[in-house]
Scaffold this active site. Structure first.
Site, PDB file in Angstrom:
ATOM      1  CD  GLU A   6       6.058 -75.907  46.632  1.00 19.12           C
ATOM      2  OE1 GLU A   6       5.138 -75.692  47.396  1.00 19.12           O
ATOM      3  OE2 GLU A   6       5.839 -76.583  45.309  1.00 19.12           O
TER       4      GLU A   6
ATOM      5  CB  SER B 271       6.922 -78.444  56.229  1.00 15.77           C
ATOM      6  OG  SER B 271       7.619 -79.522  55.573  1.00 15.77           O
TER       7      SER B 271
ATOM      8  CD  GLU C 263       3.636 -83.304  45.386  1.00 15.75           C
ATOM      9  OE1 GLU C 263       2.736 -83.163  45.222  1.00 15.75           O
ATOM     10  OE2 GLU C 263       4.126 -83.587  46.775  1.00 15.75           O
TER      11      GLU C 263
ATOM     12  CE  LYS D 219       1.088 -80.462  47.989  1.00 14.24           C
ATOM     13  NZ  LYS D 219       2.783 -80.746  48.637  1.00 14.24           N
TER      14      LYS D 219
ATOM     15  N   GLY E 165       5.822 -81.573  52.821  1.00 18.08           N
ATOM     16  CA  GLY E 165       4.889 -82.473  53.230  1.00 18.08           C
ATOM     17  C   GLY E 165       6.157 -83.618  53.643  1.00 18.08           C
TER      18      GLY E 165
ATOM     19  CG  ASN F 293      -0.447 -77.374  45.270  1.00 18.35           C
ATOM     20  OD1 ASN F 293      -1.365 -78.283  45.045  1.00 18.35           O
ATOM     21  ND2 ASN F 293       0.520 -78.300  44.932  1.00 18.35           N
TER      22      ASN F 293
ATOM     23  CG  HIS G 143       3.955 -79.158  43.131  1.00 19.47           C
ATOM     24  ND1 HIS G 143       4.625 -80.430  43.007  1.00 19.47           N
ATOM     25  CD2 HIS G 143       3.652 -78.393  43.663  1.00 19.47           C
ATOM     26  CE1 HIS G 143       4.139 -80.023  44.544  1.00 19.47           C
ATOM     27  NE2 HIS G 143       4.019 -79.272  44.994  1.00 19.47           N
TER      28      HIS G 143
HETATM   29  P1  13P Z   1       3.641 -78.329  52.643  1.00 23.18           P
HETATM   30  O1  13P Z   1       3.067 -77.468  52.092  1.00 23.18           O
HETATM   31  O2  13P Z   1       2.284 -80.062  52.554  1.00 23.18           O
HETATM   32  O3  13P Z   1       4.672 -79.411  52.522  1.00 23.18           O
HETATM   33  O4  13P Z   1       3.118 -78.921  50.944  1.00 23.18           O
HETATM   34  C1  13P Z   1       4.114 -77.608  49.720  1.00 23.18           C
HETATM   35  C2  13P Z   1       3.822 -78.050  48.715  1.00 23.18           C
HETATM   36  O5  13P Z   1       3.736 -78.942  47.511  1.00 23.18           O
HETATM   37  C3  13P Z   1       3.068 -76.717  47.900  1.00 23.18           C
HETATM   38  O6  13P Z   1       2.661 -77.135  47.045  1.00 23.18           O
END
Ligand code: 13P
Length: 252
Positions: free
Chosen positions: A167, A212, A97, A12, A173, A10, A95
């Site tokens: 997640e 992560s 976010e 983003k 992150g 992803n 997601h």
């Molecule tokens: P990170 O791997 O940066 O923690 O992000 C995970 C994520 O949100 C994947 O969709």
């Protein structure tokens, strides 16, 4: 029940189309059809480029969102037929976010997930609890609500077509990865929820862990019985790191 490992990147809101090209120059030659299923999820404006270059390779491509209507007065939205037209295979839906910053609701996901399946796109449905929800022992209640609401209109026959990404929001992150016990417990809980819908097809659903994931922790997570792959954010921006995660998943 053996499930083919599944690793998705992803990106983003990262990478222009030319930056995506640079990633593909380095990443695509290392990919073979006998490894895990590998899916790249670029931002909208790199999607067509990435889908075009991945056509005819083992790597598949998913959008980071999708609306549930085919067309109409929905400014800023992108529909399933538009994605299919440029060779996209799936869509990340829900997601955290999108839930946190853009008001994505379980009610709208209950329309988006069956719409994706009906259109022939693979939904990668994201679920997960916040830190406060985990600390107040609400993880299972949150996961139940998200999974059962978002999949409510998916026909049981189609359940095996859904990919679910667990997640935990507190691990995204942050560098804080869930412990193997926490990750397995949540993914097993999700699979048991799916069993209440269809016991046989629950065993076919790929459940990914996200939050992560890095080359050095991917193998351990992927070896857990109810974890079939990873949805990777930060570490998926670098072709060598993402390639190492893909390699670790084949071994898991
Ligand atoms: P990170 O791997 O940066 O923690 O992000 C995970 C994520 O949100 C994947 O969709």
């Amino acid at each position: 029940m053996s499930r083919r490992p599944y690793v998705a990147a992803n990106w983003k809101m990262n990478k222009t189309a030319s930056e995506a090209d640079e990633f593909l120059d380095s990443f695509l030659p290392s990919q073979s059809a006998d490894g895990p299923e590998v899916v790249l999820c670029p931002p909208w404006l790199a999607l067509e480029r990435v889908a075009g270059r991945c056509a005819g390779t083992p790597v598949r491509v998913a959008a980071q969102n999708m609306f549930y209507e085919d067309s109409g007065a929905f400014t800023g939205e992108v529909s399933a037929p538009m994605l299919l037209d440029i060779g996209v295979d799936g869509a990340v839906l829900g997601h955290s976010e999108r839930r946190q910053f853009f008001g994505e609701s379980d009610e709208s996901l209950a329309l988006k997930v069956p719409k994706a399946i009906e259109a022939g796109l693979e939904p990668i449905l994201c679920v997960g609890e916040s830190r406060a929800e985990r600390e107040s022992n609400d993880t299972e209640a949150v996961l139940s609500h998200q999974v059962l609401t978002d999949l409510a209109e998916v026909h049981s026959d189609d359940l095996g077509k859904v990919v679910i990404a667990y997640e935990p929001v507190w691990a995204i992150g942050t560098g804080l990865v869930a412990t193997p016990e926490q990750a397995q417990e949540a993914c097993e809980f999700i699979r048991n929820l799916l069993r209440t819908r269809d016991s046989e097809r629950a065993g076919q659903v790929r459940i990914l862990y996200g939050g992560s994931v890095k080359p050095d922790n991917a193998g351990e997570l992927m070896a857990l019985p109810d974890i079939d792959g990873a949805l990777v954010g930060g570490a998926a921006l670098d072709p060598a790191d993402f390639g190492a995660i893909v390699a670790a998943s084949s071994a898991g």
